[in-house]
Design an enzyme around this catalytic site. Structure first.
Site, PDB file in Angstrom:
ATOM      1  N   TYR A  16       0.826  -1.209   0.000  1.00 41.35           N
ATOM      2  CA  TYR A  16       0.000   0.000   0.000  1.00 41.35           C
ATOM      3  C   TYR A  16       0.865   1.266   0.000  1.00 41.35           C
ATOM      4  O   TYR A  16       0.585   2.221   0.730  1.00 41.35           O
ATOM      5  CB  TYR A  16      -0.956  -0.010   1.197  1.00 41.35           C
ATOM      6  N   TYR A 143     -14.297  -5.143   2.679  1.00 40.45           N
ATOM      7  CA  TYR A 143     -12.902  -5.459   2.381  1.00 40.45           C
ATOM      8  C   TYR A 143     -12.615  -6.836   2.977  1.00 40.45           C
ATOM      9  O   TYR A 143     -12.773  -7.047   4.180  1.00 40.45           O
ATOM     10  CB  TYR A 143     -11.926  -4.434   2.963  1.00 40.45           C
ATOM     11  N   ASP A 235     -16.600 -13.139   8.302  1.00 40.90           N
ATOM     12  CA  ASP A 235     -15.182 -12.801   8.234  1.00 40.90           C
ATOM     13  C   ASP A 235     -14.769 -12.114   9.533  1.00 40.90           C
ATOM     14  O   ASP A 235     -14.941 -10.908   9.706  1.00 40.90           O
ATOM     15  CB  ASP A 235     -14.948 -11.883   7.025  1.00 40.90           C
ATOM     16  N   LYS A 264      -5.047 -12.448  11.471  1.00 35.30           N
ATOM     17  CA  LYS A 264      -4.575 -11.318  12.273  1.00 35.30           C
ATOM     18  C   LYS A 264      -4.226 -11.709  13.707  1.00 35.30           C
ATOM     19  O   LYS A 264      -3.145 -12.214  13.957  1.00 35.30           O
ATOM     20  CB  LYS A 264      -5.583 -10.167  12.213  1.00 35.30           C
TER      21      LYS A 264
END
Length: 425
Positions: A16, A143, A235, A264
């Site tokens: 990014y 996302y 999710d 994560k």
């Protein structure tokens, strides 16, 4: 480590990041607890848990010890045709914490691939049973990752535009609220005959700008999907493992998803790992004498013993009373600070759930990831010894659970000062 910045620029391409205009990179040489230390000896509070992954702080001695011990016993083994204790134990422990219908665990290596696995499970489970339902239902601002399947079910944006013609068809709906819920249900009913599954980030959409919506509205949406035989993928890559104030966002919802995705915080930020769990009816759709009904998906490092061990150690720490009290303390402190922020003239749309707090910096421009104020705010906080990574003009905190009340208060004070510094921007 001499000239680390120069060496990095010569060989690395960062995520990014527009590398032509990127600022100088910051070499980090050490992490301890809530702090990261650069090569000049300056320390920074990691207020975003290094992209939301670090639950218990950096270089946690217990996780390090457990991984070190495992490293001397078994570091890797192919997971096709073999198994090992850390993988079995982790699956057993995790399933005990999830909604009761979650019965099987499939391992991968990050959040995006956990989503890819979930999508393939849904589409192929229908295919195996002769059902021709191939479209996906998702939220407009979603996302779910950067691989092609995950990108397809994410909201269309400048991020996905170069690949637009290559992404598969998705029916996008608004996140539910009391004003649009009936209309959204009508839309679902209209397309139910062709929808294989509904994928969603529960309660909060992280990358979209920390957008929070109501658990009961989601529950109603899930009921609607269940009534129309639409599989549901929850999710929890971001929301899992305490971020929302409870162990999982699922703990706020009475309806149960068919599939869940995790990454994560799964290993406490120590090692890469992804997990996709599913209900028995998903798993059973692949059980057959026909080899072509197999789920043909795998990763070289599937269920890596070291990552499984890190996840087991992190989960032990998460379930300790001390950690649960820390999560409650952070949640309560955020709530109190949110009331102060709501009164500040340069902060708007203050929202919070659990250890996550977010607000928009009011600077007269549209709220956007590409709002230039974000870069200026980011550098201002670095100068003050705090790592924050605004999503444009959306500012947020997602701290490690080991952060102290004093450290949080320090961050809050700096936030209020920064809001005033940039009030004329």
């Amino acid at each position: 480590m001499k000239n680390l910045k120069k060496r990095d620029k010569a060989v690395n391409w960062h995520p990014y990041t527009q590398m032509k205009t990127a600022d100088d990179i910051i070499p980090i040489v050490k992490g301890k607890g809530v702090y990261l230390y650069d090569d000049q000896g300056k320390k920074y509070i990691d207020a975003v848990s290094s992209w939301w992954v670090t639950l218990h702080g950096h270089a946690h001695p217990y996780i390090a010890q457990r991984v070190s011990e495992q490293l001397q016993t078994l570091e890797q083994v192919i997971f096709a045709g073999f198994t090992h204790e850390p993988a079995v134990q982790l699956s057993e422990n995790l399933l005990q914490l999830l909604p009761g219908n979650q019965k099987k665990v499939f391992y991968s290596d990050n959040g995006s691939t956990a989503v890819e696995v979930a999508l393939k499970m849904c589409i192929q489970s229908g295919y195996n049973q002769g059902k021709e339902k191939t479209k996906i239902l998702a939220f407009k601002d979603a996302y779910h990752g950067d691989t092609f399947g995950a990108m397809s079910v994410s909201g269309r944006s400048v991020w996905t535009k170069p690949f637009g013609e290559m992404l598969f068809e998705v029916i996008f709906i608004e996140t539910p609220n009391p004003g649009n819920l009936d209309d959204v249900k009508v839309q679902i009913k209209k397309h139910a005959h062709e929808i294989a599954c509904f994928i969603y980030e529960p309660l909060i959409q992280g990358a979209a700008g920390m957008l929070i919506y109501n658990a009961e509205d989601l529950n109603q949406l899930m009921k609607c999907c269940k009534e129309h035989d639409i599989l549901m993928i929850q999710d929890e890559v971001f929301t899992g493992f305490g971020r929302t104030g409870k162990l999982f966002a699922a703990d706020y919802i009475s309806e149960q998803p068919d599939i869940m995705c995790f990454s994560k915080g799964l290993t406490g930020g120590t090692m890469p790992m992804g997990i996709t769990t599913c209900a028995d009816h998903i798993y059973n759709a692949f059980l057959s004498d026909d080899k072509y009904k197999t789920l043909f998906h795998g990763h070289s490092f599937t269920a890596n013993p070291l990552a499984c061990t890190a996840a087991l150690a992190s989960m032990e720490l998460l379930l300790q009373e001390e950690t649960q009290l820390n999560i409650k303390r952070i949640t309560d402190q955020h709530s109190q600070f949110a009331e102060r922020l709501k009164k500040h003239p340069h902060a708007e749309n203050v929202r919070q759930i659990g250890t996550i707090i977010a607000w928009d910096f009011k600077n007269g421009n549209e709220t956007s990831y590409f709002n230039e104020i974000g870069k200026k705010i980011y550098h201002e906080f670095l100068q003050r010894g705090i790592i924050m990574r605004p999503l444009g003009n959306v500012m947020y905190l997602v701290p490690p659970y080991c952060i102290t009340s004093d450290e949080l208060d320090f961050i809050y004070r700096q936030i209020l000062e920064v809001l005033d510094v940039f009030k004329q921007t």
